[in-house]
Design a protein around this motif. Structure first.
Motif, PDB file in Angstrom:
ATOM      1  N   SER A 173      -2.805 117.246  37.796  1.00 34.63           N
ATOM      2  CA  SER A 173      -3.327 117.898  39.000  1.00 34.63           C
ATOM      3  C   SER A 173      -2.532 119.174  39.242  1.00 34.63           C
ATOM      4  O   SER A 173      -1.323 119.202  39.028  1.00 34.63           O
ATOM      5  CB  SER A 173      -3.164 116.974  40.209  1.00 34.63           C
ATOM      6  N   LYS A 181       2.099 120.181  43.879  1.00 32.47           N
ATOM      7  CA  LYS A 181       2.581 119.521  42.659  1.00 32.47           C
ATOM      8  C   LYS A 181       3.615 120.405  41.950  1.00 32.47           C
ATOM      9  O   LYS A 181       3.751 121.582  42.279  1.00 32.47           O
ATOM     10  CB  LYS A 181       1.392 119.213  41.721  1.00 32.47           C
ATOM     11  N   THR A 238      -8.205 114.443  40.233  1.00 29.01           N
ATOM     12  CA  THR A 238      -9.131 113.321  40.385  1.00 29.01           C
ATOM     13  C   THR A 238     -10.262 113.438  39.367  1.00 29.01           C
ATOM     14  O   THR A 238     -10.608 112.475  38.683  1.00 29.01           O
ATOM     15  CB  THR A 238      -9.728 113.307  41.815  1.00 29.01           C
ATOM     16  N   ASP A 260      -1.966 108.982  34.268  1.00 26.93           N
ATOM     17  CA  ASP A 260      -2.069 109.802  35.470  1.00 26.93           C
ATOM     18  C   ASP A 260      -0.747 110.561  35.573  1.00 26.93           C
ATOM     19  O   ASP A 260       0.269 110.030  36.031  1.00 26.93           O
ATOM     20  CB  ASP A 260      -2.297 108.933  36.713  1.00 26.93           C
TER      21      ASP A 260
HETATM   22  C1  LIG Z   1      -2.328 114.485  43.357  1.00 25.76           C
HETATM   23  C2  LIG Z   1      -2.619 113.227  42.649  1.00 25.76           C
HETATM   24  C3  LIG Z   1      -3.883 112.937  42.117  1.00 25.76           C
HETATM   25  C4  LIG Z   1      -5.100 113.740  42.411  1.00 25.76           C
HETATM   26  O1  LIG Z   1      -5.038 115.071  42.120  1.00 25.76           O
HETATM   27  P1  LIG Z   1      -6.009 116.094  42.878  1.00 25.76           P
HETATM   28  O2  LIG Z   1      -5.827 117.359  42.095  1.00 25.76           O
HETATM   29  O3  LIG Z   1      -5.564 116.206  44.282  1.00 25.76           O
HETATM   30  O4  LIG Z   1      -7.403 115.568  42.751  1.00 25.76           O
HETATM   31  C5  LIG Z   1      -4.033 111.793  41.359  1.00 25.76           C
HETATM   32  N1  LIG Z   1      -3.007 110.949  41.152  1.00 25.76           N
HETATM   33  C6  LIG Z   1      -1.787 111.170  41.668  1.00 25.76           C
HETATM   34  C7  LIG Z   1      -0.694 110.212  41.377  1.00 25.76           C
HETATM   35  C8  LIG Z   1      -1.552 112.314  42.440  1.00 25.76           C
HETATM   36  O5  LIG Z   1      -0.340 112.506  42.974  1.00 25.76           O
END
Ligand SMILES: *Cc1c(COP(=O)(O)O)cnc(C)c1O
Length: 380
Positions: free
Chosen positions: A182, A187, A62, A158
């Motif tokens: 992320s 993940k 994020t 993203d």
């Molecule tokens: C996990 C995720 C985020 C955010 O990542 P964080 O590390 O949890 O802040 C943003 N976009 C997508 C599509 C995600 O799956």
């Protein structure tokens, strides 16, 4: 009872424990916990893995998105276009930057951002597009790039679900001015806490991001601008450096398991349809294996599977524009038929590199039973 979690992180740790424990121990011994040697080493390794000039470690995915927008000078009054069908963090990052998140619908087959809808949403205030490589599948970047060129917009990827994915032979994370990753534990490349990274080929942007993530500090107690405390921890970086060399093999295993699901579901195609593999996807990171239940029985199927210890999930059950926290008065009243339909029909089957073949068989067996049971009910 059998228990097959959506993601089995404990099993992955069991295999890597000696290496990971040593990496944590080494960091503690050096005691360089903030922006220490492990952070620099991981940033270089991840940049090299993707083939980009810079990687800047930050506190989360994020924050990665938020800081990229800030570094690009995007803020109050600016519009940023993103898909309604994504994790809500994509929209909240735009809000963090003070800009206006403009949502658009997604493509029915691939569940990724609908490029025609992006085009229709561009206004004189639009500054950037944030395509999301959802479920590990790249968004269709070429037409997005053409549109961005024509209208003078930035592309911020993203890539939070797409470590190792590729679009027409080019790696996700290298396809826009900058990309956000992320390292949330679940993940494809996950830390043991929060973490994130920004990748870019732009030297000036990378320099600005290094300032922004560290309170604007260019040297100790010298602050050349206002910034944020958003650094990747050394311990997390050390863990990520142990895991990174395994990423390609893990993704390969994910694809093998996804293929196994896909071919087994062929027979029930009318009732359960996997989200399609897009023609532009040269490498799918298979972050999630998402299927659609088209006959109105998603919830009873999910409930039945959970009751049997099968860790299914829904990504995502409430679209961003229908969330209570999404301010309709400020951001507008939206209706996205495709996103809403998917939200009511999709669910994700257990998938991670450590899932065993015999566990896939159990999932499929339980899924068959849940489908049969749901068949006997009237549709919702
Ligand atoms: C996990 C995720 C985020 C955010 O990542 P964080 O590390 O949890 O802040 C943003 N976009 C997508 C599509 C995600 O799956």
């Amino acid at each position: 009872m059998i228990t097959i979690p959506l993601v089995n992180l404990a099993r992955q740790y069991q295999k890597l424990a000696p290496e990971i424990d040593r990496a944590i121990h080494d960091t503690c011994t050096r005691a360089d916990f903030i922006l220490g040697r492990a952070v620099t080493a991981f940033e270089s390794a991840f940049a090299e893995y993707l083939g980009v000039r810079h990687c800047v470690g930050v506190a989360s995915g994020t924050d990665a998105l938020h800081l990229i927008l800030r570094a690009l000078g995007i803020g109050a009054g600016d519009e940023v276009i993103l898909p309604a069908n994504t994790f809500i963090a994509t929209a909240q990052a735009v809000w963090c930057a003070g800009a206006i998140p403009v949502l658009v619908d997604c493509d029915e087959k691939t569940a990724t951002i609908d490029v025609a809808a992006v085009e229709a949403a561009v206004t004189s205030r639009t500054r950037a597009i944030v395509p999301v490589h959802l479920y590990g599948q790249p968004a269709d970047m070429n037409p997005i790039a053409a549109l961005a060129r024509e209208r003078g917009l930035q592309i911020v990827e993203d890539a939070a679900q797409a470590h190792g994915a590729a679009y027409r032979g080019r790696k996700c994370g290298t396809l826009g001015v900058a990309a956000a990753f992320s390292f949330y534990p679940g993940k494809n490349l996950g830390a043991y806490g929060d973490g994130g990274a920004i990748t870019t080929n732009d030297d000036g942007l990378a320099e600005e991001l290094r300032l922004l993530r560290n309170l604007g500090s260019s040297a100790k107690y010298v602050h050349t601008r206002m910034g944020f405390n958003s650094r990747l921890d050394s311990i997390q970086a050390a863990i990520l450096a142990v895991k990174l060399p395994h990423l390609d093999a893990w993704n390969e295993r994910r694809r093998e398991l996804a293929d196994r699901y896909r071919s087994a579901l062929g027979g029930t195609a009318a009732r359960l349809q996997p989200i399609e593999h897009a023609p532009w996807t040269s490498r799918h990171a298979c972050h999630l294996f998402v299927v659609r239940s088209v006959d109105g029985h998603r919830d009873p199927i999910v409930q039945a599977l959970l009751a049997r210890g099968i860790g299914v999930g829904v990504h995502y059950p409430i679209p961003i524009h229908q969330q209570e926290g999404f301010n309709r008065e400020v951001h507008g009243e939206y209706s996205f038929p495709v996103t809403e339909r998917l939200a009511s029909q999709i669910f994700s089957l257990p998938l991670c590199p450590d899932l065993r073949d015999d566990e896939v068989d159990v999932v499929l067996e339980e899924l068959g039973a849940a489908l049969d049971a749901a068949m006997a009910m009237p549709p919702a």
